[in-house]
Design an enzyme around this catalytic site. Sequence first.
Site, short mmCIF file in Angstrom:
data_model
loop_
_atom_site.label_atom_id
_atom_site.label_comp_id
_atom_site.label_asym_id
_atom_site.label_seq_id
_atom_site.Cartn_x
_atom_site.Cartn_y
_atom_site.Cartn_z
N SER A 1 0.79 -1.23 0.00
CA SER A 1 0.00 0.00 0.00
C SER A 1 0.82 1.28 0.00
O SER A 1 0.24 2.37 -0.07
CB SER A 1 -0.96 0.00 1.20
OG SER A 1 -1.98 -0.95 0.98
N LEU A 2 2.14 1.19 0.03
CA LEU A 2 2.93 2.37 -0.30
C LEU A 2 2.61 2.85 -1.71
O LEU A 2 2.81 4.03 -2.03
CB LEU A 2 4.43 2.05 -0.20
CG LEU A 2 5.13 2.42 1.10
CD1 LEU A 2 6.59 2.02 1.06
CD2 LEU A 2 5.02 3.90 1.36
#
Length: 405
Positions: free
Chosen positions: A127-128
């Site tokens: 999810s970066l």
Amino acid sequence: MGRTTRRAGGALAVGAAVAGLGAGASWLWRHQADIAFSRPVNEWAFTHMSTVLPTEPVSRAATPRLLPSEPGLRDFTYEHAGERRTLADLHIRTHTTGFAVLHRGVLVREEYPGRFASRAARFQLFSLTKSVTSMLIGIALEEGALGSTADKVVSYVPGLAGSAYDGVTVEDLLHMSSGVEFVEDYADPESSFARFERAVSGGGSLLDVVRSLPRTAEPGGTFNYSTVDSQVLGWVLEGATGLPLSRYAHSRLWSHIGAERDAYYFLTRGRPRTALGGGSFNASVRDMARVGLLMARGGELDGQRIVPPSWVERSRGVDAPHLAVGALGTDFPGHYGYANQWWTLAGERRAFTGIGIHGQYLWVDPDADLVVVKTSAWNTAEDEDRDAETVAALSALVRHVEARG
């Protein structure tokens, strides 16, 4: 990032990794996520996504931006749970695979404790990816490809007309406040998260999954962490620019920060293949440090404005009570708030961080001109204790660096 993903969850990121290995296909298919996301196999999986899923490259810069190096932090320690610990302790305790610290643009620490990690390795950032997507949205707004954050999603993704996303704005997506129900619970094979993952890895339709989701709240007022919101945001970007995420990321970001390695997005198995704006970006630790440096410097590098300064500022926090630090709900650690696809942190410093499951961090403290990249291979998607220790260590590291001047 919610605590509902506590199992090996996040199979959307390596949904078919083990299935591609062949033998015992039926058993492996049923247990692929558990295997690929568990130690020590996950250290391999998180650095070899390009061998198991289709990908699109994000080409490196023609001329890489140099990162001067002055190794340091040898005397750094932090306190956690009543004990004084070192960076070596942090890496062991939190399964660090790659680690870099930039202070004032100088690389003061770089190490790769992971079995398959190296300066050349591209790490699955989970999810970066959302934070990278946010930066691209800011760029698209400034250059006029995207009209306004008040624009309706369906203006750019007409396939969502008549769905729960009809009426939702770009602003709502950026703050995970669409009001559309999506529960990131991989433990439940019938959950919306599991259906999304199966569409990614098994060749189904992501659009059909997204269109099937119900609305549970009015847009704009309720935080619900949702990879689907970020997926739709990626589609908005592609619709606005007419380019796939990979090409836009190269031309507007990767080429301008002086990236030294090609990055890539992995793609869905089904056609038309699509990158995941919320979870399929893979890049080297050094290049993510360059991304962090750009954000720490207010969107500028070497006199070149890449991301609007106002976009960086809103990523440090916005004036919305439901997004404030400690207000996200019981499923989230109290030391986080949320804004603009970034996690915000308590205190006057207004530091912020991108976070990916299994322990990926891009920590940005503009006041200290400090960036930390930490990739990890946690055995579970979420781990309250390892997250708390990481936050304690990185907060202490900022204080240590500032005290040394």
